[in-house]
Design a protein around this motif. Sequence first.
Motif, PDB file in Angstrom:
ATOM      1  N   ILE A 181       0.823  -1.226   0.000  1.00  0.00           N
ATOM      2  CA  ILE A 181       0.000   0.000   0.000  1.00  0.00           C
ATOM      3  C   ILE A 181       0.847   1.262   0.000  1.00  0.00           C
ATOM      4  CG2 ILE A 181      -1.895  -1.188   1.178  1.00  0.00           C
ATOM      5  CD1 ILE A 181      -1.048   0.342   3.736  1.00  0.00           C
ATOM      6  N   ALA A 182       2.157   1.139  -0.230  1.00  0.00           N
ATOM      7  CA  ALA A 182       3.043   2.306  -0.186  1.00  0.00           C
ATOM      8  C   ALA A 182       2.627   3.359  -1.211  1.00  0.00           C
ATOM      9  CB  ALA A 182       4.490   1.873  -0.411  1.00  0.00           C
ATOM     10  N   ASP A 183       2.299   2.926  -2.436  1.00  0.00           N
ATOM     11  CA  ASP A 183       1.927   3.879  -3.484  1.00  0.00           C
ATOM     12  C   ASP A 183       0.615   4.576  -3.143  1.00  0.00           C
ATOM     13  OD1 ASP A 183       2.434   4.973  -6.213  1.00  0.00           O
ATOM     14  OD2 ASP A 183       0.516   3.992  -6.627  1.00  0.00           O
ATOM     15  N   TRP A 184      -0.316   3.856  -2.516  1.00  0.00           N
ATOM     16  CA  TRP A 184      -1.602   4.471  -2.124  1.00  0.00           C
ATOM     17  C   TRP A 184      -1.391   5.496  -1.023  1.00  0.00           C
ATOM     18  CZ3 TRP A 184      -4.537  -0.857  -1.548  1.00  0.00           C
ATOM     19  CH2 TRP A 184      -4.591  -1.487  -2.798  1.00  0.00           C
ATOM     20  N   ILE A 185      -0.513   5.192  -0.062  1.00  0.00           N
ATOM     21  CA  ILE A 185      -0.228   6.153   1.002  1.00  0.00           C
ATOM     22  C   ILE A 185       0.338   7.442   0.397  1.00  0.00           C
ATOM     23  CG2 ILE A 185       1.297   6.611   2.964  1.00  0.00           C
ATOM     24  CD1 ILE A 185       0.968   3.703   3.787  1.00  0.00           C
ATOM     25  N   LEU A 186       1.194   7.303  -0.622  1.00  0.00           N
ATOM     26  CA  LEU A 186       1.784   8.479  -1.265  1.00  0.00           C
ATOM     27  C   LEU A 186       0.712   9.348  -1.926  1.00  0.00           C
ATOM     28  CD1 LEU A 186       4.346  10.021  -2.244  1.00  0.00           C
ATOM     29  CD2 LEU A 186       4.309   8.549  -4.267  1.00  0.00           C
ATOM     30  N   LYS A 187      -0.351   8.710  -2.498  1.00  0.00           N
ATOM     31  CA  LYS A 187      -1.294   9.440  -3.341  1.00  0.00           C
ATOM     32  C   LYS A 187      -2.647   9.675  -2.682  1.00  0.00           C
ATOM     33  CE  LYS A 187       0.926   7.445  -7.448  1.00  0.00           C
ATOM     34  NZ  LYS A 187       0.801   6.503  -8.572  1.00  0.00           N
ATOM     35  N   HIS A 188      -2.807   9.406  -1.379  1.00  0.00           N
ATOM     36  CA  HIS A 188      -4.144   9.468  -0.785  1.00  0.00           C
ATOM     37  C   HIS A 188      -4.646  10.898  -0.595  1.00  0.00           C
ATOM     38  CE1 HIS A 188      -2.040  10.136   3.093  1.00  0.00           C
ATOM     39  NE2 HIS A 188      -3.176  10.628   3.513  1.00  0.00           N
ATOM     40  N   GLN A 189      -3.799  11.920  -0.797  1.00  0.00           N
ATOM     41  CA  GLN A 189      -4.252  13.307  -0.686  1.00  0.00           C
ATOM     42  C   GLN A 189      -4.417  13.973  -2.059  1.00  0.00           C
ATOM     43  OE1 GLN A 189      -5.324  15.007   1.747  1.00  0.00           O
ATOM     44  NE2 GLN A 189      -4.704  13.919   3.599  1.00  0.00           N
ATOM     45  N   GLU A 190      -4.382  13.194  -3.127  1.00  0.00           N
ATOM     46  CA  GLU A 190      -4.587  13.757  -4.467  1.00  0.00           C
ATOM     47  C   GLU A 190      -6.070  14.080  -4.685  1.00  0.00           C
ATOM     48  OE1 GLU A 190      -2.208  14.614  -6.252  1.00  0.00           O
ATOM     49  OE2 GLU A 190      -0.476  13.437  -5.580  1.00  0.00           O
ATOM     50  N   TRP A 191      -6.338  15.143  -5.460  1.00  0.00           N
ATOM     51  CA  TRP A 191      -7.713  15.579  -5.756  1.00  0.00           C
ATOM     52  C   TRP A 191      -8.085  15.189  -7.188  1.00  0.00           C
ATOM     53  CZ3 TRP A 191      -9.675  20.865  -3.561  1.00  0.00           C
ATOM     54  CH2 TRP A 191      -9.556  20.855  -2.157  1.00  0.00           C
ATOM     55  N   TRP A 192      -9.377  15.032  -7.386  1.00  0.00           N
ATOM     56  CA  TRP A 192      -9.889  14.647  -8.713  1.00  0.00           C
ATOM     57  C   TRP A 192      -9.497  15.694  -9.772  1.00  0.00           C
ATOM     58  CZ3 TRP A 192     -11.847  10.553 -11.016  1.00  0.00           C
ATOM     59  CH2 TRP A 192     -12.549  10.693 -12.219  1.00  0.00           C
ATOM     60  N   ASN A 193      -9.458  16.990  -9.378  1.00  0.00           N
ATOM     61  CA  ASN A 193      -9.145  18.050 -10.344  1.00  0.00           C
ATOM     62  C   ASN A 193      -7.646  18.352 -10.447  1.00  0.00           C
ATOM     63  OD1 ASN A 193      -8.622  19.350  -7.962  1.00  0.00           O
ATOM     64  ND2 ASN A 193     -10.070  21.046  -8.288  1.00  0.00           N
ATOM     65  N   GLY A 194      -6.797  17.550  -9.782  1.00  0.00           N
ATOM     66  CA  GLY A 194      -5.353  17.748  -9.881  1.00  0.00           C
ATOM     67  C   GLY A 194      -4.796  18.782  -8.917  1.00  0.00           C
ATOM     68  N   ARG A 195      -5.618  19.316  -7.994  1.00  0.00           N
ATOM     69  CA  ARG A 195      -5.146  20.348  -7.061  1.00  0.00           C
ATOM     70  C   ARG A 195      -4.667  19.770  -5.732  1.00  0.00           C
ATOM     71  NH1 ARG A 195      -7.160  25.400  -8.405  1.00  0.00           N
ATOM     72  NH2 ARG A 195      -5.753  26.147  -6.767  1.00  0.00           N
ATOM     73  N   GLY A 196      -4.527  18.453  -5.650  1.00  0.00           N
ATOM     74  CA  GLY A 196      -4.054  17.832  -4.419  1.00  0.00           C
ATOM     75  C   GLY A 196      -2.536  17.770  -4.373  1.00  0.00           C
ATOM     76  N   TYR A 197      -2.015  16.931  -3.511  1.00  0.00           N
ATOM     77  CA  TYR A 197      -0.562  16.806  -3.337  1.00  0.00           C
ATOM     78  C   TYR A 197      -0.230  15.366  -2.968  1.00  0.00           C
ATOM     79  CZ  TYR A 197      -1.732  17.193   1.695  1.00  0.00           C
ATOM     80  OH  TYR A 197      -2.244  16.997   2.944  1.00  0.00           O
ATOM     81  N   PRO A 198       1.017  14.878  -3.136  1.00  0.00           N
ATOM     82  CA  PRO A 198       2.212  15.671  -3.491  1.00  0.00           C
ATOM     83  C   PRO A 198       2.488  15.719  -4.996  1.00  0.00           C
ATOM     84  CG  PRO A 198       2.901  13.486  -2.805  1.00  0.00           C
ATOM     85  CD  PRO A 198       1.393  13.515  -2.653  1.00  0.00           C
ATOM     86  N   LEU A 199       1.807  14.846  -5.799  1.00  0.00           N
ATOM     87  CA  LEU A 199       2.165  14.720  -7.216  1.00  0.00           C
ATOM     88  C   LEU A 199       1.315  15.600  -8.119  1.00  0.00           C
ATOM     89  CD1 LEU A 199       2.599  10.824  -7.375  1.00  0.00           C
ATOM     90  CD2 LEU A 199       4.332  12.551  -6.897  1.00  0.00           C
ATOM     91  N   GLY A 200       0.144  16.012  -7.655  1.00  0.00           N
ATOM     92  CA  GLY A 200      -0.734  16.832  -8.478  1.00  0.00           C
ATOM     93  C   GLY A 200      -1.395  16.064  -9.608  1.00  0.00           C
TER      94      GLY A 200
END
Length: 817
Positions: free
Chosen positions: A734-753
């Motif tokens: 689940i490492a990749d999911w932990i990295l991306k769990h704050q991403e937003w549908w419109n691309g305004r989340g983090y850390p990768l956008g």
Amino acid sequence: MNIQSNQPATLASLGDSMPFRHILNQARDIVLVVAADTRILYANQAATDAYGHTVAELLAMSVQDLRAPDQVSLVQPQLTTAFTQGISFRSMHQRKNGDQFPVEVSSQKLHGADFEAVVSIIRDITDTVAAENSILTSQQQEQCLNEELRAANEELTATNEELSQSEENLRQQFEELLAKESKIRRQNSILFSLQETAIGLMQRQNPHEVLSAIVADATRLIGTDHGFIYLLDATGKVFRRTHGLGIYEHDIGREISASHGIVGLVRRTGNPAAINDYPAWKVRNPDSVQSDEIQAVLQVPLKSAAKVIGTIGVTYCDSDRKFGEEELATLLPFAEMASIALDNANLFESYSHELAERRSAEKSLQAMIDAIPDTMFVLDEKGRFVDCNAGKGFFNLPRSFFIGKNIEQIFPSAIAASLRSLISRALDTGVLQQVEYLLPHGGEIEYYETRIAASGKHEALVICRNVTDRKRMEDQLKHLSLHDALTDCYNRTFFEEEMHRFGKLRDSQVSLLMCDVDGLKIVNDSFGHDAGDAILKNVADILRASFRPSDLIARIGGDEFVVLLPVGSEKIMVAACSQIRKNLQDYNVNQPTRPISLSLGYAVGRRAPVDISALFKEADNNMYREKLHQKNSARSAIVQGLVKALEARDFITEGHGDRLQNLVEVFARALAVPEHNLPDLRLLAHFHDIGKVGIPDRILFKTGPLTDDEWKIMRKHCEIGHRIANSTPDLMPIADWILKHQEWWNGRGYPLGIQGKSIPLECRILAIADAFDAMTSDRPYRKALAPAVAAAELQRCAGTQFDPELVDTFTRLLGQH
């Protein structure tokens, strides 16, 4: 009228300047008249209908009050443009009930007989924006397939870049370790060189010889061929170059004003001065040496009685070399010791000269002696005190205490016998004698250095100096050269010397115990290197508590320790390992949030002489074998400790983890997620915020809004959690999911956008469930929201923060339950 007046302006005060206000009140569009300071001067009936405020309320407001919060900062620039050239733009306005709606604004300057303002025609374009969004959604759907293919290609590219970055990180870490080891060796070499240099300088008595040795040693320590010494002349107004090497060898005698140049800067501040751009310096300071060869100069003060009496200077003639912290840290303590040595030499030269003329200049000599801080005695050949200057360093005893007494009445018997013997030798040979000894004073032991020189056929001059500070500095330098600065265990250099010594012994037994700290990188990544350093200090304490004070414990690497025991018994080594594990267990009971795990391995040298290198390799192999056996359990224990630390710190999440696990499972089943994926999804619900253990409490528990810099730190918890998960097999899926769990549908989340379906499905599921549980749970600053209100908020954020299709499914699921 004056539109900058502090008196409120209304339509009534505008008088005849608004002749068409009846027509404007009938207009379907909003009409506002706004002053330069943003106050609303007029609002038509359409404005009251649109915003929900009465005319009186609007006229008491600023146009900023009608803007959506994120649009307020644009009001003043847009108003300024309207006054100068007119402006049209789109914006978001806010009704009295808090609802926001899109508008199209056209503003022009309005001239009146006695006022200036802006008239704004504002149209509600909610339907227009909805139509535009519908068109945009259709276009996005058409592009979806291409985006998915491009996203897959980007993901492959990102994976390759991550692998390359990991390889580069490992290479950089290895280079850093090599650089640190080189730095430690350099520091040890410098400390040893300083000690040897100090001894050499202290043994010289002629000031000229001391100064020659000072400039030679300074250039050798810094690694340059060019150096010099300036000394302040008797007037205190001019510095004169007395010694020089390299390019300064033929520039002896150069004089410079005591207030000018680099030497003047050193005198004024009492501190070192480094000029790393000398070509620019000499242009600004024409009194300086006008040499094209000099690129950088460093001067440090020579002091006597805390006053600058000269400088030691070194020079680089290579443009790529600069003076930094390392050179300063080397030359500054050397200059302090050189000052003492020069003081010593000057004192001895002065003493010898003055004592030779003592009979003809008694008063002058006594005045000078009284001003000297060192204790001086004149003793006859029978050891009786003839004269003395008690000085400030010999217990502050008065002169009368010594005169007429024998040396045995003042000093302990052993010291008195030694001094009597040296006095006889100095009188017989005429050679300076020197001795060091200890004397108790004020409950402490102090070091003294005594020098004895013949001052006549039957008298000797004895000079006593308290050298306690110097001795302590030498002891500290020696200690630092043999010990690890962080843990105070012996360092690798000392350990290797001891290994070499034991390897030469033919009748001794020796055993080695290797210790490696498991999971130190996880602690460093999670809590920072200060926490990792604390772990290393605690490991050193555990080892010290497990062995005798006489046993050699050394830190030989970043997370490696070794214990050298002068025994050849397997039984003793097994007992030692058991004691370490017991002490380690006791520590972990008291520190459950940051447990320590050690891998141990030992080797016993049963026959002398011992092949110490082979013994070290055997112990290292045994330790590594144990490390492989307990690798996963150690990392799991550390991760569980991190979870406990997170639970202990995050007081707002009581029961949140269990509810969230159940909620995401029910949601996933409704989405027909395969059964074998559900355990990992529950694991994500429990561990998604594990990276917060690496966020400082001052940010994690801050009651007010976070600053931009604090948000940057807070957003790192995804990357910290990603590193932690990759460090343990249990969380690696689940490492990749932990990295991306704050991403937003419109691309305004983090850390990768990333945006849309580029975000893993599991992360999109978790985002909706986590937000719903947070809204429907009590918080310290508000009560729980009703499920229907929370569902409405999810729908409001669908398409921005959340996957709109998943939000629809989730709200239907809520209705069914």
